[in-house]
Design an enzyme around this catalytic site. Structure first.
Site, PDB file in Angstrom:
ATOM      1  N   HIS A  33      10.025   2.880  -2.860  1.00  0.00           N
ATOM      2  CA  HIS A  33      10.903   1.746  -3.197  1.00  0.00           C
ATOM      3  C   HIS A  33      11.743   2.044  -4.436  1.00  0.00           C
ATOM      4  CE1 HIS A  33       7.148   1.002  -5.456  1.00  0.00           C
ATOM      5  NE2 HIS A  33       7.906   0.408  -6.356  1.00  0.00           N
TER       6      HIS A  33
ATOM      7  N   LEU B  56       3.246   2.698   1.003  1.00  0.00           N
ATOM      8  CA  LEU B  56       2.584   3.252  -0.188  1.00  0.00           C
ATOM      9  C   LEU B  56       1.368   4.089   0.175  1.00  0.00           C
ATOM     10  CD1 LEU B  56       3.114   0.072  -2.341  1.00  0.00           C
ATOM     11  CD2 LEU B  56       4.072   2.337  -2.824  1.00  0.00           C
TER      12      LEU B  56
ATOM     13  N   ASP C 128       1.357   2.098  -9.001  1.00  0.00           N
ATOM     14  CA  ASP C 128       0.068   1.402  -8.832  1.00  0.00           C
ATOM     15  C   ASP C 128      -0.245   1.197  -7.355  1.00  0.00           C
ATOM     16  OD1 ASP C 128      -0.619   0.800 -11.624  1.00  0.00           O
ATOM     17  OD2 ASP C 128       1.179  -0.448 -11.589  1.00  0.00           O
TER      18      ASP C 128
ATOM     19  N   ASN D 294       2.495   1.233 -14.910  1.00  0.00           N
ATOM     20  CA  ASN D 294       3.273   0.180 -15.586  1.00  0.00           C
ATOM     21  C   ASN D 294       2.610  -1.194 -15.563  1.00  0.00           C
ATOM     22  OD1 ASN D 294       3.823  -0.912 -13.052  1.00  0.00           O
ATOM     23  ND2 ASN D 294       5.875  -0.008 -12.900  1.00  0.00           N
TER      24      ASN D 294
ATOM     25  N   ILE E 176       2.200  -3.339 -13.449  1.00  0.00           N
ATOM     26  CA  ILE E 176       2.860  -4.441 -12.725  1.00  0.00           C
ATOM     27  C   ILE E 176       2.984  -4.089 -11.246  1.00  0.00           C
ATOM     28  CG2 ILE E 176       5.086  -5.664 -12.398  1.00  0.00           C
ATOM     29  CD1 ILE E 176       3.714  -6.657 -14.865  1.00  0.00           C
TER      30      ILE E 176
ATOM     31  N   HIS F 225      10.762  -5.880 -10.436  1.00  0.00           N
ATOM     32  CA  HIS F 225      10.300  -4.994  -9.356  1.00  0.00           C
ATOM     33  C   HIS F 225      11.276  -4.892  -8.185  1.00  0.00           C
ATOM     34  CE1 HIS F 225       7.861  -3.211  -6.216  1.00  0.00           C
ATOM     35  NE2 HIS F 225       8.266  -4.213  -5.458  1.00  0.00           N
TER      36      HIS F 225
ATOM     37  N   SER G 194     -17.106  17.691  18.891  1.00  0.00           N
ATOM     38  CA  SER G 194     -16.721  16.798  19.990  1.00  0.00           C
ATOM     39  C   SER G 194     -15.284  17.008  20.433  1.00  0.00           C
ATOM     40  CB  SER G 194     -16.861  15.336  19.552  1.00  0.00           C
ATOM     41  OG  SER G 194     -18.197  15.030  19.282  1.00  0.00           O
TER      42      SER G 194
ATOM     43  N   HIS H  15     -12.284  11.699  24.084  1.00  0.00           N
ATOM     44  CA  HIS H  15     -13.050  10.490  24.409  1.00  0.00           C
ATOM     45  C   HIS H  15     -12.040   9.387  24.730  1.00  0.00           C
ATOM     46  CE1 HIS H  15     -15.805  13.197  22.530  1.00  0.00           C
ATOM     47  NE2 HIS H  15     -16.835  12.404  22.717  1.00  0.00           N
TER      48      HIS H  15
ATOM     49  N   HIS I  45     -16.231   2.345  20.647  1.00  0.00           N
ATOM     50  CA  HIS I  45     -15.760   3.721  20.782  1.00  0.00           C
ATOM     51  C   HIS I  45     -14.909   3.951  22.029  1.00  0.00           C
ATOM     52  CE1 HIS I  45     -18.466   4.356  17.534  1.00  0.00           C
ATOM     53  NE2 HIS I  45     -18.400   5.678  17.571  1.00  0.00           N
TER      54      HIS I  45
HETATM   55  C1  LIG Z   1       1.565   0.142   2.642  1.00  0.00           C
HETATM   56  C2  LIG Z   1       2.497  -0.747   1.916  1.00  0.00           C
HETATM   57  N1  LIG Z   1       2.148  -2.020   1.681  1.00  0.00           N
HETATM   58  C3  LIG Z   1       2.995  -2.871   1.041  1.00  0.00           C
HETATM   59  C4  LIG Z   1       4.221  -2.435   0.648  1.00  0.00           C
HETATM   60  C5  LIG Z   1       5.206  -3.399  -0.014  1.00  0.00           C
HETATM   61  N2  LIG Z   1       5.346  -3.064  -1.439  1.00  0.00           N
HETATM   62  C6  LIG Z   1       6.377  -2.354  -1.899  1.00  0.00           C
HETATM   63  S1  LIG Z   1       6.199  -1.967  -3.525  1.00  0.00           S
HETATM   64  C7  LIG Z   1       4.734  -2.769  -3.611  1.00  0.00           C
HETATM   65  C8  LIG Z   1       3.894  -2.780  -4.857  1.00  0.00           C
HETATM   66  C9  LIG Z   1       4.646  -2.671  -6.077  1.00  0.00           C
HETATM   67  O1  LIG Z   1       3.853  -2.295  -7.146  1.00  0.00           O
HETATM   68  P1  LIG Z   1       3.868  -0.810  -7.677  1.00  0.00           P
HETATM   69  O2  LIG Z   1       3.425   0.085  -6.650  1.00  0.00           O
HETATM   70  O3  LIG Z   1       3.099  -0.829  -8.963  1.00  0.00           O
HETATM   71  O4  LIG Z   1       5.404  -0.531  -7.976  1.00  0.00           O
HETATM   72  P2  LIG Z   1       6.266  -1.082  -9.193  1.00  0.00           P
HETATM   73  O5  LIG Z   1       6.010  -2.539  -9.274  1.00  0.00           O
HETATM   74  O6  LIG Z   1       5.814  -0.361 -10.367  1.00  0.00           O
HETATM   75  O7  LIG Z   1       7.676  -0.792  -8.799  1.00  0.00           O
HETATM   76  C10 LIG Z   1       4.408  -3.332  -2.399  1.00  0.00           C
HETATM   77  C11 LIG Z   1       3.187  -4.149  -2.155  1.00  0.00           C
HETATM   78  C12 LIG Z   1       4.565  -1.089   0.901  1.00  0.00           C
HETATM   79  N3  LIG Z   1       5.736  -0.588   0.560  1.00  0.00           N
HETATM   80  N4  LIG Z   1       3.683  -0.274   1.510  1.00  0.00           N
END
Ligand SMILES: Cc1ncc(C[n+]2csc(CCOP(=O)(O)OP(=O)(O)O)c2C)c(N)n1
Length: 685
Positions: free
Chosen positions: A79, A129, A168, A198, A200, A274, A396, A473, A485
């Site tokens: 992002h 993420l 984070d 950070n 946040i 953000h 397997s 399987h 399974h």
């Molecule tokens: C698997 C996944 N779940 C949810 C999101 C949506 N999302 C984008 S950024 C973010 C979290 C933002 O926090 P951080 O990773 O700390 O980034 P920052 O705030 O420092 O930009 C989320 C939940 C995503 N991109 N990927």
């Protein structure tokens, strides 16, 4: 508390460094503001540490982004891609300023999250993420594996680092623990992760949901860990990176205390920085506060650009120096050098598919997983770039290659990978290996657990990565382990991924043909769906159409007598093809002429010209589809003349043959259903 080196210097960044860092920050701010969408906070907070890496140590050549021995840089926190695009532009990649101005717009090379293949210099598609971090593990694996295969005393032609920038969110996702654990276990000393610590996330402070000691966690995984107190302390970040490179036994995590939205008077250190533009007024205040001209937007000071663009000369000279070394290597080891160029170009050697096995009816019954294991062994002998294994299921899935050695710290040249019970990471590691190039990665588990690795499979398809999945399987026919399974909805789920070739071979010979397709597919993943249970072998003497038919996705395996029009077509996949064949024979005694179509891949069949598809499945012909999986995907063929024998519930715990019988996978039921279709049509006529 574990002891952790905390780095901090009192050296103020020289004015030029600061100018460069602010250039990155405000390019990102302006991109997001102009698009009126995106994430300014992470770029503003992480620009300084990214600068420390890109300016001081990253080995790359903007004029040849694919140079094989470049360092890899993955922005796992996709992002924050405005930062990556800014870096690519200023350092001289093929990304003009107009593209930055078209951030997140239709057709631009600056999409809302980095997309591999769309933008020169973007090493991986990131956004979900945790994936990028794990791709980095795969890239670092590829680096050591190729170094083991090609480097020789006095010749280090594979010698680069993998850097990942995580947030984070990356470390909160479960996959980060799988990846961290595996990378620590494997001693991937050339993997270096910068953590934008950070405090946040979207909902606010990390205190809301993420309070463990992240550094201690990675230390426990066996990582080398460091902390940098202030991200703007470029010297401290540079020093930490130097320490990380000096540590060759363990992967490194450098937690850098960054500040989201750094410099924004009202949004710094808040979630408001953000995921939305700062706003015109806040942009003005931020620029004024940091001594930056409010207008024009996308301002790049000349001195900053001049400094950044030194990356071009630096990159050219690093690459030239490597090319000289490669030349010397090629003189001494000409065959190895040719091999290296071949595998990096994803070319297959001549005769790679010589000696692939052919099975006869006398070899049966044989599970397709067994035929797959035999095929892997033969392919591996021709293709040393094949590397793979399973998530603790080799006995397997038959994904282990005897004599090929385990890939482990003491033996980086081994080909058999032990991913551990970490399907999600396995998927993303395979992607990283494919992104790196030089290897043909494959990974196996039970089909039902493909659900655990679906996110990276989706990305493999999106990135058109040549990754091969060995899913065994493959139906309720696997039996006793029961509904947990027994895969039911997985087949249709995988088929619904655009670009994913799903192949469910009917027997040992179709399995060989399926592997041939998988290895030959250079752009895009292939999922092989294989049985646990033994199946009759369709000998090529009786069924010579198999090798040519499988690549077409569907073909007539057994027809009605020459010239006759089939009363009904039995379409089956995998193990159910045998049921269709038996049903055909019985129906013939009952005066019904049936054609059997084996359809190992709906995807490949859909890609055939209309006249071929019409030949195999004439419009309006009565059809009975037999597949031990969810019936949903067959709806596109559904009409009054069609029925499906499939699995509508979650399976049951019993021996496989019993489960199959209860679900109607019997010759009796095939014939009964065929008559139902035909009677229905007669009534309508
Ligand atoms: C698997 C996944 N779940 C949810 C999101 C949506 N999302 C984008 S950024 C973010 C979290 C933002 O926090 P951080 O990773 O700390 O980034 P920052 O705030 O420092 O930009 C989320 C939940 C995503 N991109 N990927």
């Amino acid at each position: 508390m574990i002891p952790v080196a905390t780095l901090s210097t009192t050296i103020a960044p020289p004015a030029l460094d600061e100018l460069c860092i602010n250039t990155l920050r405000f390019l990102a701010v302006d991109m997001v503001q102009k698009a009126n969408s995106g994430h300014p906070g992470l770029p503003m907070g992480s620009a300084s540490m990214a600068y420390a890496l890109w300016d001081r140590s990253l080995k790359f050549n903007p004029r040849d982004p694919d140079w094989p021995d470049r360092d890899r840089f993955v922005l796992s926190a996709g992002h924050g891609c405005a930062l990556l695009y800014a870096l690519l532009h200023v350092t001289g990649f093929d990304l003009p300023l107009e593209e930055l101005e078209r951030f997140r717009q239709w057709g631009s090379r600056t999409p809302g999250h980095p997309e591999y293949g769309k933008t020169a210099g973007v090493e991986a598609t990131t956004g979900p993420l945790g994936q990028g971090l794990t791709n980095g593990v795969g890239m670092a694996i590829a680096e050591v594996a190729l170094a083991a295969r090609f480097n020789r005393p006095g010749h280090r032609i594979v010698d680069h680092h993998t850097y990942v920038l995580v947030s984070d969110g990356d470390l909160e996702e479960g996959i980060s623990s799988e990846a961290g654990s595996d990378a620590g276990h494997l001693h991937l000393g050339k993997l270096i992760v910068l953590y934008a610590d950070n405090h946040i996330t979207i909902e606010g402070s990390t205190e809301l949901s993420f309070t463990e000691d992240r550094i201690a966690r990675f230390a426990a995984f066996g990582w080398h860990v460091q902390r940098v107190e202030r991200s703007n302390d470029v010297e401290a970040v540079a020093l930490a990176l130097e320490n990380a490179r000096a540590e060759t036994e363990r992967p490194s995590l450098i937690a850098v205390r960054t500040h989201i939205g750094f410099g924004s008077p009202h949004k710094q250190d808040t979630a408001a920085a953000h995921g939305e533009p700062l706003g015109v007024e806040e942009v003005r205040l931020t620029k004024e506060g940091m001594g930056w001209p409010v207008e024009p937007a996308f301002h790049i000071p000349e001195e900053a650009l001049e400094h950044f663009r030194k990356a071009v000369a630096r990159g050219n000279s690093a690459q030239s120096e490597w090319e000289l070394r490669f030349k010397a290597f090629a003189q001494e080891f000409p065959d190895l050098a040719t091999e290296f160029s071949r595998v990096i170009a994803r070319q297959l050697p001549k005769n790679w598919d010589d000696n692939l096995p052919t099975f006869t009816a006398a070899d049966g019954p044989m599970a397709t997983r067994i035929a797959s294991g035999t095929t892997i062994a033969v392919l591996g002998a021709h293709l040393p770039e094949m590397m793979g294994g399973s998530a603790d299921l080799n006995p397997s899935t038959h994904t282990n290659r005897e004599g090929a050695g385990n890939f482990e710290p003491e033996n980086w040249g081994g080909h058999n990978m032990h991913f551990g019970i970490r399907e999600h990471a396995m998927g993303a590691i395979l992607n990283g290996m494919a992104l790196h190039r030089g290897l043909i990665p494959y990974g196996g588990t039970f089909l039902v657990f493909s659900d655990y690795m679906r996110p990276p499979m989706r990305l493999a398809a999106m990135n058109a990565l040549p990754v091969i999945y060995v899913f065994t399987h493959d139906s309720i026919g696997m039996g006793e382990d029961g509904p947990t399974h027994q895969p039911v909805e997985q087949l249709v789920g995988l088929r619904s991924i655009p670009g994913m070739v799903v192949l469910r071979p009917a027997d040992a010979n179709e399995t060989v043909a399926a592997w041939r397709i998988a290895i030959g597919r250079k752009k895009g993943p292939v999922a092989l769906i294989l049985t646990r249970q033994g199946l009759p072998v369709l000998g090529l003497d009786k069924y010579p159409g198999i090798p040519a038919g499988v690549p077409l996705g569907a073909y007539t395996l057994a027809d009605c007598p020459a010239g006759a029009k089939p009363d009904i077509i039995l379409v089956a996949t995998g193990s159910e093809v045998h049921l269709a064949l038996e049903g055909r024979d019985r129906l013939a005694t009952e005066g019904v002429q049936a054609r059997v179509v084996s359809m190992p891949s709906t995807y490949l069949f859909a890609a055939q010209p209309d006249d071929y598809r019409e030949k195999i499945l004439p419009t309006g012909a009565p059809l009975l589809v037999i597949e031990a999986g969810a019936t949903l995907g067959w709806n596109s063929y559904i009409g009054p003349q069609i029925d499906v024998i499939g699995v509508g519930t979650f399976g049951a715990s019993a021996p496989g043959a019993v489960v199959m019988e209860h679900y109607g996978f019997t010759v009796d039921n095939v014939c009964k259903q065929a008559h139902i279709v035909l009677d229905r049509l007669k009534e309508k006529a």
